[in-house]
Design an enzyme around this catalytic site. Sequence first.
Site, PDB file in Angstrom:
ATOM      1  N   CYS A   1       0.824  -1.293  -0.121  1.00  0.00           N
ATOM      2  CA  CYS A   1       0.089   0.096  -0.069  1.00  0.00           C
ATOM      3  C   CYS A   1       0.952   1.264   0.033  1.00  0.00           C
ATOM      4  O   CYS A   1       0.465   2.374  -0.528  1.00  0.00           O
ATOM      5  CB  CYS A   1      -0.900  -0.079   1.265  1.00  0.00           C
ATOM      6  SG  CYS A   1      -0.114  -0.137   2.583  1.00  0.00           S
TER       7      CYS A   1
ATOM      8  N   ASP B   1      -7.562   5.537  -1.202  1.00  0.00           N
ATOM      9  CA  ASP B   1      -7.118   4.363  -0.858  1.00  0.00           C
ATOM     10  C   ASP B   1      -6.724   3.338  -1.696  1.00  0.00           C
ATOM     11  O   ASP B   1      -7.498   2.845  -2.653  1.00  0.00           O
ATOM     12  CB  ASP B   1      -8.550   3.862   0.081  1.00  0.00           C
ATOM     13  CG  ASP B   1      -8.190   2.780   0.836  1.00  0.00           C
ATOM     14  OD1 ASP B   1      -7.130   2.088   0.893  1.00  0.00           O
ATOM     15  OD2 ASP B   1      -9.058   2.184   1.990  1.00  0.00           O
TER      16      ASP B   1
ATOM     17  N   HIS C   1      -6.293   0.224  -0.849  1.00  0.00           N
ATOM     18  CA  HIS C   1      -6.627  -1.029  -0.354  1.00  0.00           C
ATOM     19  C   HIS C   1      -7.910  -1.684  -1.054  1.00  0.00           C
ATOM     20  O   HIS C   1      -8.719  -1.978  -0.466  1.00  0.00           O
ATOM     21  CB  HIS C   1      -6.783  -1.022   0.988  1.00  0.00           C
ATOM     22  CG  HIS C   1      -5.578  -0.526   1.893  1.00  0.00           C
ATOM     23  ND1 HIS C   1      -5.244   0.590   2.002  1.00  0.00           N
ATOM     24  CD2 HIS C   1      -4.538  -1.155   2.569  1.00  0.00           C
ATOM     25  CE1 HIS C   1      -4.124   0.856   2.668  1.00  0.00           C
ATOM     26  NE2 HIS C   1      -3.604  -0.302   2.977  1.00  0.00           N
TER      27      HIS C   1
END
Length: 459
Positions: A111, A346, A348
Amino acid sequence: MEATGTDEVDKLKTKFISAWNNMKYSWVLKTKTYFSRNSPVLLLGKCYHFKYEDENRMLSAISGCTIEDRIIAGNVEEFRKDFISRIWLTYREEFPQIEGSALTTDCGWGCTLRTGQMLLAQGLILHFLGRAWTWPDALNIENSDTESWTSHTVKKFTASFEASLSGEREVKTPPTISLKETIGKYSDDHEIENEICHRKIISWFGDSPLAAFGLHQLIEYGKKSGKKAGDWYGPAVVAHILRKAVEEARHPDLQGITVYVAQDCTVYSSDVIDKQNASMTSGNTDEKAVIILVPVRLGGERTNTDYLEFVKGILSLEYCVGIIGGKPKQSYYFAGFQDDSLIYMDPHYCQSFVDVSIKDFPLETFHCPSPKKMSFRKMDPSCTIGFYCRNVQDFERASEEITKMLKMSSKEKYPLFTFVNGHSRDYDFTSTTAREEDLFSEDEKKRFKRLSTEEFVLL
């Protein structure tokens, strides 16, 4: 037959793992994000106020929107188009195997590399397209609120699983926005050039060993610092990896840009200017643009809320390219704020590999349809701040403006980081000479070991 059966089991196991990763890393994306109409929204130097629908109305008198040269817009759709136009890099699966490992996905560990890619991508957008650029098809991609991405993941896995059982190849979803269709909408040559450039920038971040800033290349540079695929990468280490990746890039279009990483929370002005003037020694009179990366720590174990106004001020600057940050062990790319909440993208969410080497590769998965917000109090104190300066004059102006902001926001004796005249060698009496065969000097390797623990000296 036995070998074939084993292969099928491995394939099914891989698909189950992929589905689990999708469920695990996309659950948070189901939630809707709410914005207040009574407070301005800042996105990488642009201010939006949804209370006012007239885009031409000047809002300079409104609190929080008084920064000079700020571009003001009142339309919600304009904000959405601006946000979606930023390049979004997420977890991917089924990409070419990473050398030295059996990994074909970065789910669960990549990430921070992804958020670093997003920051660099925004720097390249400023460099090649400018801050005013937006993707013409931004509002045509599906909003995640119309169908939860977790729901979409389950459907995708089910279809893949059924195809595996029937022995059929997985059917790839065809691109809905093609290069030919997009360019066909434009009559202006400049707009066509922008779209080609947009695709080229994304291709540099493809998940293949040949992509200049792809995951495979970044991991290779990380190996020189003792990191390997599957390891946790902190924001400071990623800053140095990005610098090395840009320095080593051989594409002709990338020769006019460089990256400087602050040393121990200090930006040495002469070192930055030397980097910008490096090309002039070979007969080229053009100065290089520079992306300045500043690894900092906004507190001890938790983020100090005294730094909130400084972070908001940084994200209000037109030359800010964002912040590599996040929650503990969960990295986000911060690009703006409203009130005391940070706006982020994000990484993820595990998406399928896209082959960016083909001419007409789909763009939708590289643009995030929905912004997310997070309280500043939840932010991990370790982060890396990024700025873009087109030339030496821009750098001098930026350093002066940021220095004033640092002094105004600093309640302590020492600011979060500083700009210092001169070279780092003028202040460093223990530096070692780098060997030409090493991508990182011994001094850099020592710094990597220190940064990998994310420990910073708080003055």
